[in-house]
Each structure stands twice: as structure tokens, then as C-alpha cells.
Write an enzyme that holds these catalytic residues in place. Structure first.
Site, short mmCIF file in Angstrom:
data_model
loop_
_atom_site.label_atom_id
_atom_site.label_comp_id
_atom_site.label_asym_id
_atom_site.label_seq_id
_atom_site.Cartn_x
_atom_site.Cartn_y
_atom_site.Cartn_z
N LYS A 97 -2.52 35.64 18.15
CA LYS A 97 -1.42 36.18 17.34
C LYS A 97 -0.09 35.79 17.98
O LYS A 97 0.31 36.33 19.01
CB LYS A 97 -1.48 37.70 17.23
CG LYS A 97 -0.44 38.25 16.25
CD LYS A 97 0.24 39.49 16.78
CE LYS A 97 1.39 39.93 15.88
NZ LYS A 97 2.57 39.02 15.96
N GLU A 146 1.08 39.99 31.31
CA GLU A 146 2.26 39.42 31.96
C GLU A 146 3.46 39.98 31.22
O GLU A 146 3.71 39.64 30.06
CB GLU A 146 2.22 37.89 31.89
CG GLU A 146 3.17 37.23 32.90
CD GLU A 146 4.52 36.93 32.31
OE1 GLU A 146 5.44 37.76 32.53
OE2 GLU A 146 4.67 35.90 31.66
N CYS A 187 11.29 36.13 31.34
CA CYS A 187 10.88 37.32 32.07
C CYS A 187 11.08 37.18 33.58
O CYS A 187 11.24 38.17 34.29
CB CYS A 187 9.43 37.68 31.76
SG CYS A 187 8.28 36.31 31.99
N GLU A 192 15.62 45.40 31.65
CA GLU A 192 15.51 43.98 31.32
C GLU A 192 16.36 43.68 30.10
O GLU A 192 16.05 44.09 28.99
CB GLU A 192 14.05 43.59 31.07
CG GLU A 192 13.87 42.10 30.88
CD GLU A 192 12.43 41.70 30.67
OE1 GLU A 192 12.03 40.64 31.17
OE2 GLU A 192 11.69 42.45 30.01
#
Length: 490
Positions: free
Chosen positions: A185, A259, A293, A394
Site C-alpha cells: 500500500k 521505521e 526522517c 518532527e
């Protein structure tokens, strides 16, 4: 399900893409589609299917039916397929780079020199791993013990929008090498290169070995992860979404690799090469628009060189050319979506309200001839404390916070005072200091006097809420296989 015509018109993309299930392109059960646009121009690119639980069930059933044959396939067959995928990507590097830039907003240079070589490298690397993944023989006085590595079965893979082609390659290559079948997906906002990859390689794979279901997370994600015939989940994305996926996966008690997010720290010591440290901090700020990231979005600078470093850092970022991602001299493209564009802008006000200073940037970038583009100025925040939101959350944009430090032990306490632990760097010409600091950092990857340097085969993964499992290396194959013990008495 209706069949989707796959003859591509002129230009980069088809008008409409189907779901890829059991070797065929089909329409979604809902009949709904999702329009995708170019974030740099606002132009319409293509439509994808809005899949749902019924489509997921069909894809999982196809993968389950294909698994026995694929799991028993000869190693040289898997190896040759993975190598041929790499060859085809390499032959069409320019095409895929243009597509990735158009759908994501990243610069054509980044797509060409980073995304495509790294995606190709995944298939090359794991093509060689098929023979390295093997069992062992153990001798005992009265018996022989055998261990076998066996594929898990149907694997659910969910990937994000920031580097979609690379993410698909990172997930598909080891899963296929180990003998699993896949339901993938991709993100519903940026996924056209993933669909084009499947179009390019569909003839290589037996039907059902790889299936792709596009659609919104709430319609596809839960149905896929919670499906009783799925035997593993591999996810890259936000920590908030990971919590939901772990909950779904727990229903059937299946393993996961995750992750997730990061708030990585670059530590600049007084002995560092300040010019190189500033250059790499600038690269980390603007690379893929900061939608990475592993971005070094916190820079801890020893106070005695703080001002000298900040001056160099600002100078490097000021020189960055913002503009049309398809132009070879552009270094900073458009944010991938309006949602991300607006989210990052919100942090400029957050920084000021918390007492930080905007040393550079902090607003919308207006690009001539692209008035509808989602462009932001690269931003450097100074006077930041580690407890500020901009140092803890973040942002996932071209924003870097600079934090001064005096004492090494206290600085390391702040570096590790984060819920994340994905990457980081140490800038020092004292190798003992660099090694000492690297060992103390609670993070999965540490660079010394460099950044974004990932030689093939080095494991990548996080500590704490940055996830678990290690990708890009042989280590991930353990997560795509069972260990079976066979005991034979003598």
C-alpha cells in the site's frame, strides 16, 4: 472489478491507474478515484484508485495463492528477477527521475543521483542475498540438528510519500528475495512512480507475487494489517500511524518492522571543520525539502565556535536556489502536499512564541512562473533550547534548529532527551572524542564528519519511538523468515 486500460498516452503518466491484483490492473470495488497533482505547478497528473477492504481481500487472496509456488522457487530464478528489475530501472533512470520529481516536488537532481541509484541498489544487493540466506547444521553426540530459514507468507507493506520509489524498493527486494509474497500500500498522495515500477516489471513476476492496493489509510491500512492471512507487516511512516498499525497487527499476533520518525542531532565540536559541517548542515536542511526522517534537524554547536558556525551555515543556506524542481540547478523544490506545506508554516509561529529566533527564512517562497507551487524558504532557527517544540517535534520540512552547548556530558543528555533515535552525526577532528560521543548517542545511525552517507549493506533503523528492525542490509532478511529446527536422532 473492471479492467483498467494500461496503454500510456504521451507524457509521463497514464490518465488513470488501476489496482494491481493477481497480475492484472483492475478498478476498485468502490469505483472511486483520487486525483494527484504536481506540487510545484498545481497541474493534474493522474487518477489512482480509492481501494477498500474488498480490494484488500482480493489482493491478499492472490498473494496467498501465489505463495507456495514462489516460496519453493529456485534461488537463481529469484536472483535473476531482482537483477532484471534493477536493469530495467537503470535503463529508464531519466524517466523515473522525472516522474518522481513531478509527483513529489523533489528536484530532478536528487531524484537522479539519489533516489534512482539507491532504488536500483536495493534490487542488486538483495539479488545476491538469496544464497546467503540459508540454514545451519549442528552436530551433537547422538543427533544432528538442522535449522532452516523459511519465508513467512503474505507480507503487508505500507510506505510513505517522501521517497516512494526508494521505499517500495527497500520493502519489495528483501521480501521477494526471502520467498514471500506481497501486498503493497503506497501513500495516496505520492505513488505514481510505484505504480509505474509495477507496470515496468509486471511481466517478470508470477501473478499474485506482488499486489498493489492504493487508497486512503482508513480504508486500506486497517483491512490489510488486520487480515487473518497476512503474516508480517513492514511499515515506514509516522509514529502516530505506527501505533495504530501495531494495534491492528496484534489482533493476529504477527511480527512487524517499523521505521518511524526522527529528530536527529548533529553535534559540532570546537575542533570540527566548520566549513564542511556547515555545508552538510545546509544539505540536510534542504535535501528532499527536509522531508526526510533522518534529517539532522537539531544542530548542537559548541559555544566557542557557535557564532562562526552559524555565520557559515546561514551563508550556505542563503545560496540555495529555490524553484522549478525540473531545473538542473534547483536545490530546493516544492513541499509534497498542501497539508505538509501548511504544517511546516505553523512551526514558524511556534518557534517565535517559544523564544527562538529566525536567523534565516521562516516563510513562503514565491517562485516566478509557478504561483501555485508549494514552496517554502529554507529556515534556520537560532537561540533554540532543547525543550522547545521545534527541537522535540518532527517538523519534516526545510527547518533546522541550532542549539549551543558548553559541557559534553550535559549536551549528550540533551541529545538523548528525545523520544526519537534514528540518526545523528558528530563533527570533530579528535577521533577519540568523535568515537566517545558516537557511542553515547542513543540512535541507530551515527555519521562522523559526514551526513547521508549510507554504504550499501549498512543496517538502518531506530531506537525508542523511531521504530524497530533494521533495513537496507542482510539483517532485514531475518525479519522476513522463520527459523525451523529439525532434530534427527542417530
Amino acid at each position: 472489478m473492471s479492467t483498467i486500460v494500461t496503454d500510456a498516452p504521451s507524457g509521463l503518466f497514464q490518465d488513470e491507474y488501476g489496482l494491481f491484483i493477481d497480475g492484472a490492473w483492475v478498478g476498485s470495488a468502490s469505483g472511486r478515484t483520487i486525483p494527484l497533482t504536481n506540487p510545484a505547478t498545481g497541474a493534474h497528473l493522474a487518477k489512482i484508485q480509492a481501494g477498500n477492504a474488498a480490494d484488500v481481500s482480493a489482493a491478499v487472496a492472490a498473494a496467498k495463492a501465489a505463495f507456495p509456488r514462489w516460496a519453493r522457487s529456485r534461488l537463481e530464478e529469484r536472483q535473476e528477477i531482482l537483477l532484471e528489475i534493477a536493469r530495467r530501472l537503470k535503463a529508464r533512470t531519466a524517466d523515473f527521475a522525472r516522474m518522481e520529481s513531478a509527483n513529489n516536488g523533489k528536484t530532478i537532481v536528487e531524484a537522479t543521483i539519489h533516489d534512482l541509484p539507491e532504488a536500483i541498489g536495493q534490487f542488486e544487493y538483495f539479488s545476491g542475498s538469496v544464497y546467503a540466506l540459508h540454514g545451519e547444521t549442528r552436530d551433537y553426540p547422538d543427533l544432528i540438528g538442522l535449522t532452516h530459514r523459511e519465508p513467512l507468507g503474505v507480507v503487508a507493506q505500507i510506505i510513505p510519500w517522501n521517497v516512494p520509489l526508494l521505499m517500495a524498493s527497500m520493502k519489495l527486494a528483501p521480501a521477494l528475495a526471502a520467498g514471500n509474497t506481497v501486498v503493497l500500500k503506497p501513500a495516496e498522495t505520492v505513488c505514481l512512480t510505484v505504480l509505474e515500477l509495477i507496470r515496468e516489471i509486471a511481466d517478470l513476476l508470477p501473478p499474485g507475487v506482488v499486489n498493489v492496493v492504493t487508497g486512503y489509510g482508513q480504508d486500506v491500512g486497517e483491512a490489510l494489517v488486520a487480515h487473518p492471512d497476512v503474516r508480517k507487516v513492514a511499515f515506514t511512516g509516522s509514529t502516530a500511524t505506527a501505533r495504530k498499525i501495531i494495534e491492528y497487527a496484534a489482533r493476529n499476533i504477527i511480527p512487524q518492522t517499523m521505521e518511524l520518525g526522527g529528530k536527529s542531532a548533529s553535534i559540532v565540536c570546537a575542533s570540527a571543520d566548520l566549513d564542511e559541517a556547515a555545508r552538510m548542515a545546509a544539505l540536510s536542511t534542504v535535501f528532499n525539502k527536509g522531508e526526510v526522517c533522518m534529517a539532522g534537524s537539531r544542530v548542537f554547536v559548541e559555544r566557542s565556535v557557535h557564532d562562526a558556525f552559524l555565520e557559515r551555515f546561514v551563508r550556505e543556506v542563503e545560496a540555495v536556489r529555490i524553484g522549478d524542481p525540473s531545473h538542473p540547478e534547483t536545490r530546493l523544490g516544492a513541499m509534497s502536499s498542501r497539508q505538509q506545506y501548511e504544517k511546516v508554516q505553523g512551526y514558524f509561529d511556534v518557534a517565535l512564541s517559544d523564544g527562538a529566533e529566525i536567523a534565516l527564512g521562516g516563510g513562503v517562497a514565491h517562485v516566478p512562473d509557478l504561483p501555485d507551487g508549494l514552496f517554502l524558504k529554507p529556515t534556520i532557527l537560532a537561540g533554540v533550547r532543547n525543550d522547545m517544540r521545534v527541537a522535540q517535534e518532527e517538523i519534516f520540512g526545510p527547518v533546522t534548529s541550532v542549539i549551543a552547548w558548553d559541557d559534553e556530558a550535559a549536551m549528550l543528555g540533551e541529545v538523548n532527551d528525545s523520544r526519537y533515535g534514528l540518526a545523528g552525526a558528530v563533527w570533530s577532528n579528535d577521533i577519540r572524542q568523535a568515537h566517545r560521543i558516537a557511542r553515547e548517542m542513543q540512535t541507530g545511525v551515527v555519521w562522523v564528519n559526514t551526513y547521508y552517507n549510507l554504504p550499501r549493506g549498512m543496517p538502518v533503523g531506530g531506537y525508542k519511538q523511531s521504530g524497530f528492525g533494521r533495513e537496507l542490509s542482510w539483517d532485514i532478511l531475518r525479519d522476513y523468515t522463520h527459523t525451523k529446527s529439525v532434530v534427527i536422532p542417530l
